[in-house]
Motif scaffolding. Structure first.
Motif, PDB file in Angstrom:
ATOM      1  N   ALA A  39       0.832  -1.208   0.000  1.00  0.00           N
ATOM      2  CA  ALA A  39       0.000   0.000   0.000  1.00  0.00           C
ATOM      3  C   ALA A  39       0.865   1.255   0.000  1.00  0.00           C
ATOM      4  CB  ALA A  39      -0.931  -0.005   1.211  1.00  0.00           C
ATOM      5  N   LEU A  40       1.923   1.242   0.799  1.00  0.00           N
ATOM      6  CA  LEU A  40       2.818   2.394   0.862  1.00  0.00           C
ATOM      7  C   LEU A  40       3.521   2.609  -0.472  1.00  0.00           C
ATOM      8  CD1 LEU A  40       4.183   4.667   2.358  1.00  0.00           C
ATOM      9  CD2 LEU A  40       5.729   2.994   3.401  1.00  0.00           C
ATOM     10  N   LEU A  41       3.978   1.531  -1.086  1.00  0.00           N
ATOM     11  CA  LEU A  41       4.641   1.648  -2.388  1.00  0.00           C
ATOM     12  C   LEU A  41       3.698   2.176  -3.460  1.00  0.00           C
ATOM     13  CD1 LEU A  41       7.057  -1.399  -2.799  1.00  0.00           C
ATOM     14  CD2 LEU A  41       7.578   0.999  -3.273  1.00  0.00           C
ATOM     15  N   ASP A  42       2.463   1.686  -3.466  1.00  0.00           N
ATOM     16  CA  ASP A  42       1.468   2.213  -4.407  1.00  0.00           C
ATOM     17  C   ASP A  42       1.291   3.713  -4.211  1.00  0.00           C
ATOM     18  OD1 ASP A  42       0.766  -0.135  -5.820  1.00  0.00           O
ATOM     19  OD2 ASP A  42      -0.632  -0.743  -4.257  1.00  0.00           O
ATOM     20  N   THR A  43       1.185   4.134  -2.961  1.00  0.00           N
ATOM     21  CA  THR A  43       0.972   5.548  -2.656  1.00  0.00           C
ATOM     22  C   THR A  43       2.170   6.385  -3.084  1.00  0.00           C
ATOM     23  OG1 THR A  43      -0.418   4.933  -0.774  1.00  0.00           O
ATOM     24  CG2 THR A  43       0.434   7.178  -0.814  1.00  0.00           C
ATOM     25  N   LEU A  44       3.372   5.941  -2.725  1.00  0.00           N
ATOM     26  CA  LEU A  44       4.579   6.698  -3.055  1.00  0.00           C
ATOM     27  C   LEU A  44       4.795   6.781  -4.562  1.00  0.00           C
ATOM     28  CD1 LEU A  44       7.016   5.341  -0.313  1.00  0.00           C
ATOM     29  CD2 LEU A  44       5.848   7.553  -0.342  1.00  0.00           C
ATOM     30  N   VAL A  46       2.481   6.845  -6.901  1.00  0.00           N
ATOM     31  CA  VAL A  46       1.550   7.842  -7.450  1.00  0.00           C
ATOM     32  C   VAL A  46       2.015   9.251  -7.105  1.00  0.00           C
ATOM     33  CG1 VAL A  46      -0.793   8.755  -7.224  1.00  0.00           C
ATOM     34  CG2 VAL A  46      -0.436   6.311  -7.552  1.00  0.00           C
ATOM     35  N   VAL A  47       2.404   9.470  -5.860  1.00  0.00           N
ATOM     36  CA  VAL A  47       2.854  10.800  -5.444  1.00  0.00           C
ATOM     37  C   VAL A  47       4.105  11.216  -6.213  1.00  0.00           C
ATOM     38  CG1 VAL A  47       3.797  12.114  -3.494  1.00  0.00           C
ATOM     39  CG2 VAL A  47       1.772  10.680  -3.180  1.00  0.00           C
ATOM     40  N   ALA A  48       4.978  10.259  -6.511  1.00  0.00           N
ATOM     41  CA  ALA A  48       6.182  10.570  -7.283  1.00  0.00           C
ATOM     42  C   ALA A  48       5.850  11.060  -8.685  1.00  0.00           C
ATOM     43  CB  ALA A  48       7.090   9.339  -7.355  1.00  0.00           C
ATOM     44  N   ARG A  49       4.708  10.637  -9.220  1.00  0.00           N
ATOM     45  CA  ARG A  49       4.294  11.040 -10.571  1.00  0.00           C
ATOM     46  C   ARG A  49       3.475  12.314 -10.570  1.00  0.00           C
ATOM     47  NH1 ARG A  49       0.866   6.462 -11.660  1.00  0.00           N
ATOM     48  NH2 ARG A  49       0.042   7.807 -13.304  1.00  0.00           N
ATOM     49  N   ALA A  50       2.969  12.712  -9.426  1.00  0.00           N
ATOM     50  CA  ALA A  50       2.110  13.890  -9.353  1.00  0.00           C
ATOM     51  C   ALA A  50       2.949  15.162  -9.429  1.00  0.00           C
ATOM     52  CB  ALA A  50       1.303  13.871  -8.057  1.00  0.00           C
ATOM     53  N   PRO A  51       2.454  16.202 -10.101  1.00  0.00           N
ATOM     54  CA  PRO A  51       3.201  17.456 -10.176  1.00  0.00           C
ATOM     55  C   PRO A  51       3.323  18.104  -8.789  1.00  0.00           C
ATOM     56  CG  PRO A  51       1.412  17.396 -11.798  1.00  0.00           C
ATOM     57  CD  PRO A  51       1.195  16.265 -10.860  1.00  0.00           C
ATOM     58  N   ALA A  52       4.545  18.330  -8.357  1.00  0.00           N
ATOM     59  CA  ALA A  52       4.792  18.966  -7.068  1.00  0.00           C
ATOM     60  C   ALA A  52       6.231  19.439  -7.035  1.00  0.00           C
ATOM     61  CB  ALA A  52       4.525  18.012  -5.909  1.00  0.00           C
ATOM     62  N   THR A  54       7.970  19.609  -4.072  1.00  0.00           N
ATOM     63  CA  THR A  54       8.628  18.814  -3.038  1.00  0.00           C
ATOM     64  C   THR A  54       7.731  17.656  -2.647  1.00  0.00           C
ATOM     65  OG1 THR A  54       9.618  20.858  -2.183  1.00  0.00           O
ATOM     66  CG2 THR A  54       9.770  18.907  -0.790  1.00  0.00           C
ATOM     67  N   ARG A  55       8.344  16.508  -2.420  1.00  0.00           N
ATOM     68  CA  ARG A  55       7.615  15.330  -1.937  1.00  0.00           C
ATOM     69  C   ARG A  55       8.262  14.873  -0.639  1.00  0.00           C
ATOM     70  NH1 ARG A  55       8.450  15.473  -7.150  1.00  0.00           N
ATOM     71  NH2 ARG A  55       6.656  15.420  -8.577  1.00  0.00           N
ATOM     72  N   GLU A  62      11.823   3.584  10.352  1.00  0.00           N
ATOM     73  CA  GLU A  62      13.014   3.822   9.537  1.00  0.00           C
ATOM     74  C   GLU A  62      12.718   3.543   8.067  1.00  0.00           C
ATOM     75  OE1 GLU A  62      15.815   5.047  10.697  1.00  0.00           O
ATOM     76  OE2 GLU A  62      14.951   5.112  12.722  1.00  0.00           O
ATOM     77  N   PRO A  63      13.284   4.347   7.155  1.00  0.00           N
ATOM     78  CA  PRO A  63      13.115   4.054   5.729  1.00  0.00           C
ATOM     79  C   PRO A  63      13.880   2.795   5.340  1.00  0.00           C
ATOM     80  CG  PRO A  63      14.643   5.884   6.045  1.00  0.00           C
ATOM     81  CD  PRO A  63      14.088   5.552   7.392  1.00  0.00           C
ATOM     82  N   GLY A  64      13.383   2.126   4.278  1.00  0.00           N
ATOM     83  CA  GLY A  64      14.017   0.902   3.808  1.00  0.00           C
ATOM     84  C   GLY A  64      14.221   0.930   2.309  1.00  0.00           C
ATOM     85  N   THR A  65      14.530  -0.227   1.766  1.00  0.00           N
ATOM     86  CA  THR A  65      14.770  -0.333   0.325  1.00  0.00           C
ATOM     87  C   THR A  65      13.512  -0.067  -0.489  1.00  0.00           C
ATOM     88  OG1 THR A  65      14.359  -2.719   0.467  1.00  0.00           O
ATOM     89  CG2 THR A  65      16.641  -1.995   0.648  1.00  0.00           C
ATOM     90  N   TRP A  66      12.359  -0.028   0.173  1.00  0.00           N
ATOM     91  CA  TRP A  66      11.084   0.239  -0.510  1.00  0.00           C
ATOM     92  C   TRP A  66      10.929   1.709  -0.874  1.00  0.00           C
ATOM     93  CZ3 TRP A  66       9.111   3.760   2.765  1.00  0.00           C
ATOM     94  CH2 TRP A  66       9.452   3.660   4.105  1.00  0.00           C
ATOM     95  N   LEU A  67      11.768   2.573  -0.349  1.00  0.00           N
ATOM     96  CA  LEU A  67      11.595   4.020  -0.569  1.00  0.00           C
ATOM     97  C   LEU A  67      12.120   4.425  -1.942  1.00  0.00           C
ATOM     98  CD1 LEU A  67      10.830   6.814   0.595  1.00  0.00           C
ATOM     99  CD2 LEU A  67      13.187   6.980   1.425  1.00  0.00           C
ATOM    100  N   PRO A  68      11.257   4.961  -2.824  1.00  0.00           N
ATOM    101  CA  PRO A  68      11.737   5.428  -4.134  1.00  0.00           C
ATOM    102  C   PRO A  68      12.508   6.730  -4.003  1.00  0.00           C
ATOM    103  CG  PRO A  68       9.389   5.861  -3.914  1.00  0.00           C
ATOM    104  CD  PRO A  68       9.802   5.111  -2.682  1.00  0.00           C
ATOM    105  N   GLU A  69      13.224   7.080  -5.066  1.00  0.00           N
ATOM    106  CA  GLU A  69      13.969   8.335  -5.070  1.00  0.00           C
ATOM    107  C   GLU A  69      13.006   9.520  -5.155  1.00  0.00           C
ATOM    108  OE1 GLU A  69      16.782   8.323  -8.220  1.00  0.00           O
ATOM    109  OE2 GLU A  69      18.009   6.746  -7.340  1.00  0.00           O
ATOM    110  N   GLY A  70      13.497  10.672  -4.729  1.00  0.00           N
ATOM    111  CA  GLY A  70      12.729  11.898  -4.901  1.00  0.00           C
ATOM    112  C   GLY A  70      11.940  12.338  -3.693  1.00  0.00           C
TER     113      GLY A  70
END
Length: 202
Positions: A39-44, A46-52, A54-55, A62-70
């Motif tokens: 669920a978190l990956l799906d959310t991140l 989509v947010v990574a693709r949304a115009p903004a 800052t994200r 703690e963050p893990g390997t699931w965290l995308p760039e940006g």
């Protein structure tokens, strides 16, 4: 979208015994964590693709390997949910749109907020809460003291926004994933998500 928009994702680290504990039972803690991660990956994603501009990921844990760039990762402050949301709203320097990790059916289109046309956006959740809060001028006082995780959370927050004489626009209502029934319904609604695929594996 506003050119100075900050999108904040409020989330828990998806580890067993910490995230999505209301899914156990029927899930094991490890299975619940797998669903939380999806669920978190799906959310991140989509947010990574949304115009903004800052994200931000406001994270408990703690963050893990699931965290995308940006994404800028900031720890959530201690305290109840209203305090943590209020602090997360301060992470932007312009308009802020805050979303949770409980709506893996999220799409870029659902995040379309025109702050020239409104002062606040509220995404109502079917359980009476809210899945998104957008503020042109993020004032933490609008959230502090709002009772969280009850059936009238969204209604109280809406009254706060209206009492502050803000122009409030509703986003589409979504169903949060809290219970197993929620998980089944959301997976059926969004079959191409990582969340639905994780549900299928279970």
């Amino acid at each position: 979208m506003h050119p100075d928009l900050t999108i904040v994702v409020l989330a828990k680290e998806p580890r067993p015994g910490f995230a999505k504990t209301r899914l156990t039972p029927p899930c094991s803690p490890a299975q619940a964590a797998e669903l939380a991660r999806a669920a978190l990956l799906d959310t991140l994603t989509v947010v990574a693709r949304a115009p903004a501009r800052t994200r931000v990921l406001a994270l408990r844990g703690e963050p893990g390997t699931w965290l995308p760039e940006g994404f800028v990762v900031v720890p959530q402050v201690p305290g109840p949910l209203d305090v943590r949301i209020a602090a997360a709203l301060r992470t932007g320097t312009g308009p802020v749109l805050l979303v949770g990790m409980d709506t893996p059916q999220l799409t870029v289109e659902l995040l379309d907020c025109d702050f020239a046309a409104a002062d606040a956006y509220l995404g109502p959740a079917q359980d009476g809460g809210f899945w998104a809060l957008g503020l042109a001028d993020p004032d933490p006082a609008l959230v502090l003291g709002v009772p969280m995780s009850v059936s009238h959370t969204g209604a109280v927050l809406r009254q706060r926004l209206l009492a502050a004489r803000l122009r409030v626009v509703d986003l589409a209502p979504l169903r949060d994933v809290d219970t197993w029934a929620d998980a089944e319904a959301v997976a059926a609604q969004a079959p191409h998500t990582r969340f639905a695929q994780a549900m299928a594996r279970l």
